[in-house]
Design a protein around this motif. Structure first.
Motif, short mmCIF file in Angstrom:
data_model
loop_
_atom_site.label_atom_id
_atom_site.label_comp_id
_atom_site.label_asym_id
_atom_site.label_seq_id
_atom_site.Cartn_x
_atom_site.Cartn_y
_atom_site.Cartn_z
N ARG A 107 18.20 58.79 53.04
CA ARG A 107 19.66 58.89 53.06
C ARG A 107 20.19 58.16 54.29
N HIS A 108 21.18 57.29 54.05
CA HIS A 108 21.70 56.44 55.11
C HIS A 108 22.67 57.23 55.98
N GLU A 109 22.09 58.11 56.79
CA GLU A 109 22.84 58.97 57.69
C GLU A 109 22.16 58.96 59.05
N GLY A 110 22.88 59.41 60.06
CA GLY A 110 22.34 59.40 61.41
C GLY A 110 21.27 60.45 61.63
N GLU A 111 20.47 60.24 62.67
CA GLU A 111 19.48 61.25 63.07
C GLU A 111 20.20 62.47 63.62
N GLY A 112 19.58 63.62 63.44
CA GLY A 112 20.13 64.85 63.99
C GLY A 112 19.07 65.92 64.04
N ARG A 113 19.49 67.10 64.43
CA ARG A 113 18.53 68.20 64.56
C ARG A 113 17.79 68.47 63.25
N TRP A 114 18.53 68.43 62.14
CA TRP A 114 17.95 68.79 60.85
C TRP A 114 17.68 67.58 59.96
N HIS A 115 18.02 66.38 60.41
CA HIS A 115 17.94 65.22 59.49
C HIS A 115 17.32 63.99 60.13
N ASN A 116 16.42 63.35 59.37
CA ASN A 116 15.91 62.02 59.67
C ASN A 116 16.21 61.17 58.44
#
Length: 332
Positions: A107-116
């Motif tokens: 998924r073309h979204e930014g890195e975060g605590r719960w997401h890569n």
């Protein structure tokens, strides 16, 4: 839990952000998941990561790559899957029976605590199940892999009534904007947001932090406008037979009593693209292979997608997804 890697200087960026303990825990978790489905005679399958079609959802963006060697002789765009859903449903239409898959999704979204942007997904479909039976199935998997207590279950409507004293199925936009102000959710020009966006803000800020703290919590029967690929309820057409699972701050899974009508699915895809256009986003190609499969006949089933990395975070008590992914996108 925190990774043991020294991140000072680029000379250390070759190293994984996980510990050996985390790598072993992932292997154990994958083994437990496969054993769970093996015991229930659910078939493991494999589908492509690249597809000619992609999701039209205005809240999701897929990675796209140019393919210069197609059999038409013309360059085409291919999309990395945001989930294996469409391809797995094609297998269901081809009489595969109940199936599951553990795969990479993008998924073309930014890195975060719960997401890569690249992550591991578990997706499965059970023939003859509705969303309520599948909720019990998900609950059983969580008890097996995390040792959780039996979950709480709450309708979307009752969650809003309990935590916000507001009925999301009848509330006006003025009432929703008043609730945003009352709960100090400072959004510029809230009157320009859709009703669903206002509901999502209230849910995220006022409900999510208060559910699933001790045991998993299923929220089900979302508004029909948030149906995605779910059937509308036969009991109340204002809601869809869809659920999400929350536990210790993580949104773990999203499930549906699966829509099987090809024309209704096409209408929703077109509606999604109109929303994208209105929001100034690029429209997306509809997956015609998937719609053709639906026209051939999708067996009655329910399906769910669950984030394996988030599941492993909860199992290990990790505070960031990079603690359970060997090489997050910044080190890939």
């Amino acid at each position: 839990m925190t990774g043991s890697v020294n991140t000072c200087g680029t000379s250390q960026l070759w190293q994984p952000t996980t510990t050996l303990e985390a790598r072993r825990a992932r292997a154990d978790l994958l083994r437990a998941i496969r054993e769970y489905f093996y015991q229930r005679d659910v078939l493991e399958v494999d589908t492509p990561l690249l597809s000619n079609g992609t999701v039209t959802d205005e809240h999701l963006d897929a990675f796209v790559t140019a393919f210069a060697h197609g059999n038409t002789g013309k360059p085409v765009n291919l999309y990395l899957q945001t989930s294996p859903e469409y391809a797995m449903k094609r297998l269901l239409c081809a009489q595969s029976g109940s199936i599951y898959q553990i795969c990479k999704a993008f998924r073309h979204e930014g890195e975060g605590r719960w997401h890569n942007p690249e992550f591991t997904m578990l997706e499965w479909y059970r023939l003859g199940y509705d969303h309520l039976q599948l909720m019990d199935d998900v609950d059983a998997l969580l008890m097996t892999t995390l040792g959780t207590e039996p979950s709480d279950k709450l309708t979307y409507q009752n969650a809003f009534i309990e935590y916000l004293a507001l009925d999301p199925l009848t509330a006006t936009d003025d009432m929703l904007e008043s609730a945003l102000r009352e709960h100090n959710i400072d959004i510029h020009a809230p009157q320009t947001l859709s009703t669903d966006s206002k509901l999502q803000l209230l849910f995220s800020y006022c409900i999510e932090p208060r559910i699933g703290t001790q045991k998993p919590c299923f929220i089900y029967e979302f508004p029909a406008s948030q149906a995605a690929l779910a059937k509308l309820s036969r009991r109340d057409s204002r809601v869809a037979e869809r659920f999400e699972v929350y536990f210790k701050g993580a949104e773990l899974a999203n499930g549906f009593n699966e829509l099987s009508e090809a024309e209704e699915q096409r209408r929703r895809f077109k509606s999604d693209n109109k929303k994208r256009e209105k929001a100034g986003l690029e429209t997306k190609p509809i997956d015609e292979h998937f719609l053709s499969a639906l026209e051939n006949g999708l067996p009655a089933c329910a399906g769910v997608a669950l984030g394996v990395d988030r599941l492993l975070m909860l199992k290990m008590g990790a505070s960031h997804i990079q603690d359970v992914i060997n090489f997050p996108v910044s080190r890939a």
